[in-house]
Design a protein around this motif. Sequence first.
Motif, PDB file in Angstrom:
ATOM      1  N   ALA A 145     -50.574 -45.928  33.416  1.00  0.00           N
ATOM      2  CA  ALA A 145     -51.068 -45.057  32.387  1.00  0.00           C
ATOM      3  C   ALA A 145     -51.853 -45.416  31.463  1.00  0.00           C
ATOM      4  O   ALA A 145     -52.060 -44.789  30.380  1.00  0.00           O
ATOM      5  N   VAL A 152     -49.260 -44.298  38.971  1.00  0.00           N
ATOM      6  CA  VAL A 152     -48.581 -45.548  38.414  1.00  0.00           C
ATOM      7  C   VAL A 152     -49.649 -46.386  37.661  1.00  0.00           C
ATOM      8  O   VAL A 152     -50.420 -46.886  38.213  1.00  0.00           O
ATOM      9  N   ALA A 189     -48.097 -38.180  30.719  1.00  0.00           N
ATOM     10  CA  ALA A 189     -47.347 -37.028  31.166  1.00  0.00           C
ATOM     11  C   ALA A 189     -47.241 -35.761  30.449  1.00  0.00           C
ATOM     12  O   ALA A 189     -47.446 -34.523  30.853  1.00  0.00           O
ATOM     13  N   LYS A 213     -47.028 -44.877  26.487  1.00  0.00           N
ATOM     14  CA  LYS A 213     -48.039 -44.527  27.349  1.00  0.00           C
ATOM     15  C   LYS A 213     -47.779 -43.428  28.571  1.00  0.00           C
ATOM     16  O   LYS A 213     -48.682 -42.500  28.730  1.00  0.00           O
ATOM     17  N   ALA A 214     -46.657 -43.892  29.240  1.00  0.00           N
ATOM     18  CA  ALA A 214     -46.437 -43.080  30.407  1.00  0.00           C
ATOM     19  C   ALA A 214     -46.089 -41.625  29.573  1.00  0.00           C
ATOM     20  O   ALA A 214     -46.451 -40.454  30.297  1.00  0.00           O
ATOM     21  N   VAL A 235     -45.893 -39.547  36.420  1.00  0.00           N
ATOM     22  CA  VAL A 235     -46.410 -40.739  36.064  1.00  0.00           C
ATOM     23  C   VAL A 235     -45.452 -41.865  35.585  1.00  0.00           C
ATOM     24  O   VAL A 235     -44.492 -41.470  35.185  1.00  0.00           O
ATOM     25  N   ALA A 236     -45.627 -42.932  36.272  1.00  0.00           N
ATOM     26  CA  ALA A 236     -45.019 -44.155  35.756  1.00  0.00           C
ATOM     27  C   ALA A 236     -45.774 -45.234  35.069  1.00  0.00           C
ATOM     28  O   ALA A 236     -46.866 -45.648  35.412  1.00  0.00           O
ATOM     29  N   ASP A 237     -45.088 -45.833  34.038  1.00  0.00           N
ATOM     30  CA  ASP A 237     -45.673 -46.972  33.201  1.00  0.00           C
ATOM     31  C   ASP A 237     -44.468 -47.676  32.600  1.00  0.00           C
ATOM     32  O   ASP A 237     -43.650 -46.929  32.068  1.00  0.00           O
ATOM     33  N   SER A 287     -42.204 -38.548  33.138  1.00  0.00           N
ATOM     34  CA  SER A 287     -42.718 -39.954  33.074  1.00  0.00           C
ATOM     35  C   SER A 287     -41.601 -40.763  33.482  1.00  0.00           C
ATOM     36  O   SER A 287     -40.247 -40.492  33.167  1.00  0.00           O
ATOM     37  N   TYR A 288     -41.747 -41.697  34.081  1.00  0.00           N
ATOM     38  CA  TYR A 288     -40.844 -43.042  34.618  1.00  0.00           C
ATOM     39  C   TYR A 288     -41.614 -44.274  33.932  1.00  0.00           C
ATOM     40  O   TYR A 288     -42.581 -44.631  33.945  1.00  0.00           O
TER      41      TYR A 288
END
Length: 337
Positions: free
Chosen positions: A14, A12, A48, A43-44, A36-38, A55-56
Motif C-alpha cells: 500500500a 499487496v 482501504a 498504510k493498508a 489491500v494487504a500491507d 485491509s489485511y
Amino acid sequence: MSNAEVINIGIVGAGFIGEIHAAGYAHNPRARLAAVADIRPEKAGALAAQYGLKSYATLDEMLAAEKVDAVDVCLPSPFHREAVVQAAAAGKHILVEKPFAINLDDIDAMMAAVAAAGVRLMVAHVCRFMPEYMVVKSLVAAGKLGRPLFFGAWRESATPGWSWNNWLLDRNQSGGTIMDLQIHDIDISNWLLGTPASFSMHEIMAPGRPGPAHVVSNLVYDNGALAGLEAGHLMPASYPFTTGYRLVGEEGAVEFLSPREGEKQVLVYNGDGVTTLRGADLPPVLAGDPYAEELAHFVDCLLTGAPFRVSPAEARLAVATALKLRESANRGSGLVS
C-alpha cells in the motif's frame, strides 16, 4: 472468462505504487478492488478506507478471507518472488511491478510457479502504455522509419527519498539506478530493437552516497542496431523529472522530449518533412493515465485471453540485460567510483 465478467483485484503493498494502482483500477468498470494487504496497518487501512475496502496485514490473510481473481504485487523488488509464488499457488493471476526481480533465480522461480499453477502473469512495464512510446513502437513495426539504426534514451531525476525505509537507495534491495530507473529504457530498447548481443556500462556515484548513481549504458543488437541509454538519480532536488528518446532509422527519425510545461509532443522526421504529434494525435489512454491504461490492459487480457503486451520472457530479458550491463562494468569496461 466472458466479456461480461469483472476481475476482482487484491493489492499487496500500500505504498507509493500501490496507491497509483488503486487509483488506476477505480477508472475501470471491468475491475473491482476487493482488498489491500500491507504489513503496515496504517498504510493498508488508509488505502482501504479510501476505496471502501477491507485491509489485511499479509497476503495470506487476504487470500484466506477474500474472493479475488488476481493479485497486484506492489511490494519492493526483494519480496516479489514470495508474493508471486504464493499467489500462483492459490490459483490467482498476477500483475507484478517492475523490475520483475533483481536476479534471474527469483524470476525463473516465479515463471515456474506460474506455469505449474496454470495462471497468467504480467510485469508492469508502464512505459509500454505511454502514448509517446506506443507511437515509436507503431512506427517501427510498420516500417515507417526503415531499418532502425540507433535508439537513444535518457531518464533523470533527483535522488528518490519516498520509498519505505529508503529501500530504493539500498543497492542490495533495489539493484541500483540501472535496475530501478534505467530498466524502463532497457525494456523499451529491447521492445524496439530485439535481443542485445553486446553490453557496456559506465556508472558514476557521488562520494558519500552509496546508493544512487548516474549510469550510461551501450548496447549492440543482433540486427546491428545500437542503443545509448542514460539514467541518473543524482540530479539536485530542484531538477524536475525529465525523460526522452530519439530513434534513427534508415528512412526517418522520431524524437520525444518530455516538456517542462504544456502537452507532450512527438516529432516524426521523414525526408524534408516533419510531423508533430500532440494531444489528440497520440494514442489515447484510459483517463489520460498510462497506469490506468496498463491496468485496464491486464484486466482485459484476463477476460478475453488475449496476450499481454509485456510477456514474462520480455520482462526477464530486461533484467538479464541490466545484469549483463552491470557485469560489464564490474569486469572493468565501465567505471564505478
